[in-house]
Write a protein that holds these residues in place. Structure first.
Motif, short mmCIF file in Angstrom:
data_model
loop_
_atom_site.label_atom_id
_atom_site.label_comp_id
_atom_site.label_asym_id
_atom_site.label_seq_id
_atom_site.Cartn_x
_atom_site.Cartn_y
_atom_site.Cartn_z
N GLU A 1 0.86 -1.17 -0.04
CA GLU A 1 -0.09 0.10 0.00
C GLU A 1 0.66 1.12 0.19
N LYS B 1 0.62 5.46 0.61
CA LYS B 1 -0.02 6.60 0.78
C LYS B 1 0.79 7.93 0.75
N ALA C 1 -3.56 7.84 -2.31
CA ALA C 1 -3.24 6.59 -2.05
C ALA C 1 -2.94 5.70 -3.10
N SER D 1 -1.11 1.70 -4.84
CA SER D 1 -0.53 0.50 -4.88
C SER D 1 0.94 0.41 -5.26
N LYS E 1 2.36 -5.80 3.90
CA LYS E 1 1.27 -6.77 4.04
C LYS E 1 1.18 -7.20 5.77
N SER F 1 5.29 -0.09 8.32
CA SER F 1 5.23 0.95 7.24
C SER F 1 6.67 1.79 7.18
N ASN G 1 -4.53 -2.09 -3.69
CA ASN G 1 -5.19 -1.45 -2.61
C ASN G 1 -6.20 -0.54 -2.91
N GLY H 1 -7.80 2.89 -1.63
CA GLY H 1 -6.78 3.30 -0.50
C GLY H 1 -6.93 2.83 0.82
N SER H 2 -7.72 2.02 1.00
CA SER H 2 -7.79 1.35 2.22
C SER H 2 -8.13 -0.06 2.38
N GLY I 1 -5.99 -2.82 1.20
CA GLY I 1 -4.90 -3.24 0.66
C GLY I 1 -4.93 -5.01 0.79
N GLY J 1 -7.13 3.25 -6.59
CA GLY J 1 -6.32 2.72 -5.37
C GLY J 1 -5.46 1.52 -5.99
N ASN J 2 -6.13 1.19 -6.86
CA ASN J 2 -5.40 -0.11 -7.57
C ASN J 2 -4.03 0.19 -8.50
#
Length: 419
Positions: free
Chosen positions: A128, A130, A148, A150, A178, A182, A228, A231-232, A234, A268-269
């Motif tokens: 993910e 951000k 966000a 991926s 995963k 972070s 992802n 964006g949330s 993942g 988000g993908n």
């Protein structure tokens, strides 16, 4: 025209042979009440199929509220990774495959892998992303916006490939694995023409993807997408088939050749992975169609192109041999945008002159591009295609309109060394 408003920094992506024309593409929504306040919903791009001339709207798959902010790329100075190992796994990592539940998964020994096996094989390899960006709106107020997307791990020591539009203009990039760890990521290099960027995190022992051969794909092959969305979410896995190969699409006036899939893709993908029946990476997700009456149209950059560009970015911080005009252009081919910028004629204008080479050639902000060589320029697509066939060091005659006068200027093309 020197008083161009500097609140809009735009975004671009394209594929070779389009050279660096640094477009600021503005559609009518860019001058809406919200956008004048420095806000927009999510990155959207227009594309058309080269065959048939069918125009569609492409929403770039990144959940972000910013198209504004600071542009530029941070280049790596001392790369120590063995970048030749990108897209490979060690023998040790090949011996053990861990499923989402943490148990050992015994892979099939014959035939294609199942979707479950493909997901287990690659779930630790998709991350993910951000982003944060400092935005200055048209009233000179500053605030932070978030986005966000991926990314895909391509080496065990922390190199990650994603889309340029996922991280463009960002001041801070955070990568989450995963296992929920972070890391703040460093931008190694980005290429707006192919919409590819390479990041680096300070980590080791990661599980990289294995590069496949996108040239060996056939229509109907299995297509598994991991990313992802929104964006949330993942690690989301969706599956479909390869719907088309070598799909020629124009995004922001720039031609791209992409894979098409009907696997579910959402904002988000972008930057996530598309895998084949062997569990190998065959594409990086870039876009989806967004019409209310359109379903099952997603697109990915073929991995055979991704791995070449990623290697260049990791080794040099940029893609060598790309020409640079030394200028940023703005597309004012709609009446509303032309009125907003205070110009009387629709066309492609010089927004800024960025290099000494272009300044010495006599270009100024506000020049309208009339001809490049003997090609008349009416659209952004005209301008990009006009530079086809030129190389670094070539001289090109560019005709501009300035203060109702036509001027012919000679520009020596430089090499693009960033973004």
């Amino acid at each position: 025209m020197d008083n161009f408003r500097n609140y809009y920094s735009g975004e671009t992506s394209s594929n070779q042979p389009i050279q660096d024309v640094n477009f600021v593409i503005i559609d009518d929504a860019a001058v809406s009440e919200d956008s004048l306040a420095g806000h927009s919903s999510e990155h959207k791009r227009r594309f058309k199929f080269s065959k048939g001339g069918i125009a569609l709207l492409v929403a770039l798959c990144i959940l972000t509220s910013t198209v504004f902010g600071f542009a530029g790329a941070m280049l790596a100075n001392n790369l120590t990774s063995d970048s030749g190992s990108f897209g490979k796994r060690s023998a040790a990592s090949e011996q053990l495959k861990i499923s989402n539940t943490g148990t050992t998964l015994e892979l099939s020994t014959e035939g294609d892998l199942t979707i479950k096996e493909i997901a287990a094989l690659n779930s630790n390899s998709v991350v993910e992303i951000k982003t944060e960006a400092m935005v200055t709106d048209s009233w000179m107020q500053q605030y932070v916006t978030e986005g966000a997307g991926s990314g895909v791990i391509i080496s065990s020591d922390g190199y990650i490939v994603t889309n340029n539009h996922v991280i463009e203009n960002s001041n801070k990039i955070t990568v989450t694995l995963k296992n929920s760890k972070s890391y703040e990521a460093k931008l190694i290099g980005r290429d707006d023409e192919t919409d590819i960027a390479v990041l680096k995190i300070d980590a080791s022992g990661l599980t990289p993807v294995v590069y496949g051969d996108s040239g060996a794909l056939e229509v109907g092959d299995l297509s598994v997408v991991i990313g992802n969305p929104l964006g949330s979410l993942g690690g989301t896995v969706t599956a479909g088939i390869v719907s088309a190969l070598d799909r020629s699409i124009t995004i922001d006036g720039k031609n791209m050749t992409l894979l098409q899939t009907d696997a579910s893709i959402n904002p988000g993908n972008s930057g996530g992975g598309m895998f084949n029946q062997n569990g190998e990476l065959v594409g990086i997700i870039i876009a989806k169609s967004s019409g209310s009456d359109v379903e099952g149209l997603g697109f990915a950059i073929p991995v055979n192109k991704v791995k070449k560009i990623a290697q260049e970015l990791a080794d040099y911080g940029y893609v060598r041999g790309r020409i640079d005009t030394g200028m940023t252009f703005v597309d004012l081919t709609s009446m509303r945008n032309a009125i907003y910028y205070g110009v009387r004629s629709l066309g492609i204008y010089v927004k800024s002159v960025d290099t000494d080479q272009a300044k010495n050639a006599g270009f100024k902000s506000g020049d309208m591009i009339y001809y490049v060589g003997d090609k008349k320029i009416d659209t952004a697509s005209d301008l990009t295609s006009a530079f086809d066939g030129y190389k670094v060091g070539d001289k090109v005659t560019i005709t501009v309109v300035r203060d109702n006068e036509i001027k012919k200027l000679t520009l020596t093309l430089g090499e693009k060394t960033a973004g």
